[in-house]
Design an enzyme around this catalytic site. Structure first.
Site, short mmCIF file in Angstrom:
data_model
loop_
_atom_site.label_atom_id
_atom_site.label_comp_id
_atom_site.label_asym_id
_atom_site.label_seq_id
_atom_site.Cartn_x
_atom_site.Cartn_y
_atom_site.Cartn_z
N ASP A 117 46.73 54.63 39.51
CA ASP A 117 46.35 53.27 39.90
C ASP A 117 47.16 52.22 39.16
OD1 ASP A 117 45.02 54.17 37.51
OD2 ASP A 117 43.85 52.32 37.55
N GLU A 118 47.16 51.03 39.69
CA GLU A 118 47.69 49.83 39.04
C GLU A 118 49.09 50.06 38.46
OE1 GLU A 118 43.67 47.49 37.68
OE2 GLU A 118 44.39 49.05 36.32
#
Length: 494
Positions: free
Chosen positions: A287-288
């Site tokens: 993620d991210e």
């Protein structure tokens, strides 16, 4: 809430030296899982009171007989956790019975039995009201998780074990251990011993033996431990010990996609983890991911050009290559939802997509034929202190999924205790009682779930008081997460 419950009006007394038997069981309990669980149960129901009353001549429960029908004691994902509990009012001797297919179902039965018992201040004995009881029970979802984060703040082993104990009281069964992140790398990796140079301090670390101890502690209580290493982002701390994992000294994450060494380290970590974390799944994050370092670092930019890739291609390639490594060590993979949102059709079919950004993702995941865990942040992130217990209770993992086959691809849900603003001093009151509200939704049959949280308030308030009595610093229901009592008053009205 159990699948079915019936009860009467009779008060029973629990003998001070109540015993456990296993008449009719095919499970040998060679590892003493049941024996130890029974003793913990006896300790819990006393609530540290002195039991100095005199047993009456009748209506005294003298024994709990536990019948387990299978000999296996390996905590595999999807293990049968069902149980039947009967507490009669007649019999000589008078005994309760728990019947389960597996020892892990029996553990849930013991937990339910413990919550029927309370200390009688008149009799000075442990009492059990409203007998006879007949309870049939099984969970709605096989994955009922709680995430803890030891990268943002170190959590001592004793605190982690306390979280595991509290999880069993509400029948949560997966501890998602977000072990490392950009801020710190607190765990020992024998294959790459300098990795934990990225820990906050020399004392804020976990040895492999610590990890083994935590996993065994959890498994003996019916809780699996899911280990997460989040790649390629959230990994700046890796380079403290091995700077070549950074794109450069001035641009330190995500991990360097252009070097084989990066994937050799991931392979080493997962190889070491596979000897400790025996759960079916490994969480690889994903993620991210801010890929700007890849385009501003000359050697990576050159690698991208030579391989005819842009940063989106490189992100996908990194995730898929990491998945293959995890699979080679026997794991199924869990990734955060950004991987699905960006290249869902390329993910390995064994991937479980972990939804966190919004409630519209899970229907898309299961429609694509992939499994899903629901943790949408607006409802099930415990670090969101403005998220009320009512929101935790009403969050439905199957929202927007009407096809029964697709519903089965939602393996469960998870509440997430991210650690930026919690540590050992306040983790319990931030988790509880809101996590218990979600736990009830993940366990309870759909038809028995309340449509109005007013019908839940009294039950959850009493459970919160039970947690307090058992030494868990669960916060009041009134107000938001981690709130304090607003004034004097009884526990159930806080």
């Amino acid at each position: 809430m159990p699948k079915t419950v019936s009860h009467g009006t009779q008060r029973l007394y629990v003998k001070k030296d109540i015993t456990m038997s296993m008449v009719g069981s095919t499970y040998s309990d060679e590892k003493s899982i049941l024996k130890d669980a029974f003793q913990r149960m006896v300790d819990l129901i006393t609530l540290n009171h002195v039991i100095d009353g005199i047993n009456p001549s009748s209506l005294v429960l003298t024994c709990v007989n536990i019948v387990v029908h299978t000999p296996d004691d390996e905590l595999n994902f999807g293990a049968d956790e069902s149980y039947n509990l009967t507490v009669p009012t007649t019999g000589d001797p008078l005994y309760a019975q728990i019947e389960a297919q597996t020892v892990f179902g029996a553990l849930h039965g013991l937990q339910t039995f413990s919550q029927l018992c309370y200390f009688g201040f008149t009799s000075r004995l442990i009492e059990l009201n409203s007998a006879p009881w007949i309870i049939t029970d099984a969970p709605r979802f096989p994955y009922r998780g709680l995430l803890i984060d030891t990268a943002r703040h170190y959590l001592p082993v004793k605190i982690i074990k306390g979280v595991i104990d509290a999880m069993t009281y509400s029948k949560l069964n997966v501890l998602h251990w977000h072990i490392v992140d950009e801020q710190s790398f607190p765990i020992e990796v024998p294959s790459y011993p300098k990795l934990w140079n990225g820990s906050y301090s020399y004392s804020e670390r976990y040895t492999m033996s610590d990890a083994i101890d935590i996993v065994r502690y959890a498994e003996r209580r019916g809780v699996n431990v899911l280990a997460e290493i989040d790649v390629p982002g959230h990994a700046r701390s890796w380079g403290i010990g091995y700077p070549s994992l950074w794109p450069s000294d001035i641009c330190r994450e995500p991990l360097d996609v252009s070097k084989n060494f990066t994937f050799e380290v991931i392979d080493g970590i997962l190889s070491d983890f596979s000897k400790v974390f025996k759960f079916k799944f490994a969480h690889l994050g994903g993620d991210e991911v801010n890929t700007s370092c890849w385009t501003t670092t000359p050697h990576i930019e050159g690698w991208l050009n030579n391989n005819h890739m842009n940063v989106s291609d490189a992100y996908r390639d990194f995730v898929l290559r990491s998945q293959k490594i995890a699979i080679s060590h026997g794991y199924d993979i869990i990734n955060w939802e950004e991987t699905f949102n960006n290249f869902g059709d390329k993910l390995d079919p064994k991937t479980v997509v972990h939804n966190w950004l919004g409630e519209d993702v899970a229907p898309k995941v299961v429609a694509a034929g992939l499994r899903c865990i629901v943790s949408n942040q607006d409802k099930w992130y415990l670090d969101h202190l403005d998220a009320s217990w009512e929101g935790f209770y009403m969050n439905e993992p199957l929202k927007g999924i009407n096809d029964t086959k697709q519903q089965q691809l939602v393996i469960g849900g998870e509440v997430c205790m991210w650690g930026e603003e919690i540590d050992a001093s306040d983790i319990e009151q931030t988790i509880w009682p809101r996590a218990a509200a979600a736990a009830e939704r993940l366990w309870t049959p759909t038809e028995k779930l309340a449509n109005d949280t007013r019908f839940v308030t009294s039950r959850l308030a009493r459970f919160r008081c039970l947690l307090n009595q058992r030494g868990v610093a669960a916060a009041p229901l009134a107000g938001y997460g981690r709130s304090s009592p607003t004034g004097p008053g009884p526990c159930v009205r806080q």
